[in-house]
Design a protein around this motif. Structure first.
Motif, mmCIF file in Angstrom:
data_model
loop_
_atom_site.group_PDB
_atom_site.id
_atom_site.type_symbol
_atom_site.label_atom_id
_atom_site.label_comp_id
_atom_site.label_asym_id
_atom_site.label_seq_id
_atom_site.Cartn_x
_atom_site.Cartn_y
_atom_site.Cartn_z
ATOM 1 N N ILE A 128 -115.024 -49.320 41.313
ATOM 2 C CA ILE A 128 -116.430 -49.236 41.724
ATOM 3 C C ILE A 128 -117.326 -49.655 40.566
ATOM 4 C CG2 ILE A 128 -118.253 -47.741 42.589
ATOM 5 C CD1 ILE A 128 -116.137 -45.961 43.830
ATOM 6 N N THR A 137 -117.093 -42.389 47.209
ATOM 7 C CA THR A 137 -117.648 -43.294 48.209
ATOM 8 C C THR A 137 -118.214 -42.556 49.410
ATOM 9 O OG1 THR A 137 -115.415 -43.562 49.101
ATOM 10 C CG2 THR A 137 -116.193 -45.231 47.537
ATOM 11 N N PHE A 189 -123.074 -49.697 42.433
ATOM 12 C CA PHE A 189 -122.872 -48.717 43.506
ATOM 13 C C PHE A 189 -123.782 -47.511 43.307
ATOM 14 C CE2 PHE A 189 -120.673 -44.716 44.589
ATOM 15 C CZ PHE A 189 -120.568 -44.850 45.973
#
Length: 315
Positions: A268, A239, A272
């Motif tokens: 995730i 991230t 993303f």
């Protein structure tokens, strides 16, 4: 292959589904082809989300993500014995380092297995991971089929499974980068198991974010694989760090290139990576998500391994 339970099935913590998976698994004592026999982590078998079973010839490896008594696991050992398996190991992934107990046969720490005709050396009991991620088999095959004459960059190379596949597919050059010297040494050994000519293969034991200059000098590349750990403090946190990689990708690429961008974080979703690529490397267009092997059924595809193919075209 067994048919997974539907999400609405009542919770059943019996081991029947896992026993049946062993009984129905393709098996010959002479074969060295590895594979997953039971994938409980995909949440398709209620009550068995903590259990996986892999065939790593000649070992059946039971992996637990929460504690179970050996007495309760005995039906799995019995099914393996009935099938002709001579070695059964039990890995406790919920414990630090993933220690291994042997439930059947003498212990074995070093073994050589085969995937799609290629050989890989595995180690049992020395670390949490044995040396090859089985759910990435389709990714390795994808690269092998597209490697002929290519200049390949393999980021977060681990034991160089992608590199082995690329050289087998006729890659012109391969650059492997990983912070672990030990993992890269095992990658070198994997190439040697397959009698590969290593004159066009490099192994760089470096931190990616301090090595862009080295990578540029070895490039540019027309095939790039990015397969980082999801969360490894001090190395890579998806991230926070994925955007740092994608932002600088064009520095390393030929005017036209194929990218394989991967992530194995169940929290995730694929969007993303797609959105990050649009934002930080807009010339790379999303093509498809590679299917995971059939032996890794998932109730929620967003939680499964993400292996995304992008096509890069410079302005």
């Amino acid at each position: 292959m067994l048919t997974p339970s539907s999400p609405s099935s009542p919770i059943n913590s019996s081991l029947n589904a896992a026993v049946e998976a062993i009984e129905h698994a393709e098996f010959t004592p002479e074969s060295s082809e590895l594979g997953r026999w039971f994938h409980g982590r995909g949440h398709c078998y209620p009550g068995l989300e903590h259990l996986n079973i892999d065939w790593l010839p000649p070992v059946m490896l039971i992996t637990l993500y929460q504690a179970e008594s050996q007495e309760r696991l005995q039906p799995l050992v019995d099914a393996a014995m009935a099938k002709g398996v001579g070695k059964v190991a039990l890995q406790h992934r919920y414990q630090r380092g993933g220690p291994i107990d042997w439930l059947l046969g003498e212990s074995l720490t070093e073994l050589v297995v085969t995937e799609q005709g290629l050989k890989y050396g595995l180690q049992l009991g020395r670390s949490q991971n044995h040396g090859l991620f089985l759910d990435m088999a389709n990714g390795r095959q994808w690269l092998r089929q597209r490697a002929s004459g290519a200049r390949v960059l393999n980021l977060f190379a681990y034991t160089c499974g992608f590199s082995v596949a690329a050289v087998a597919g006729g890659a012109r050059t391969v650059v492997n980068l990983d912070m672990s010297k030990g993992a890269l040494k095992r990658g070198q050994q994997n190439h040697q198991l397959n009698d590969h000519d290593l004159r066009g293969v490099r192994f760089l034991p470096h931190d990616l974010f301090r090595s862009w200059g080295k990578l540029r000098k070895s490039g540019p590349y027309d095939r790039v694989v990015i397969d980082p750990p999801s969360f490894q403090r001090g190395s890579f946190v998806a991230t926070e760090d994925y955007q740092r990689v994608l932002r600088r990708l064009p520095e390393l690429l030929l005017p036209e290139a194929e990218l394989l961008v991967c992530l194995n974080d169940p929290t995730i979703a694929p969007d993303f990576l797609i959105e990050l690529m649009q934002q930080h490397c807009p010339n790379a267009k999303y093509v498809e998500r590679l299917a995971n092997p059939d032996s890794f059924p998932e109730q929620d595809p967003n939680r499964a391994l993400k292996v995304l193919h992008f096509h890069y075209q410079a302005d």
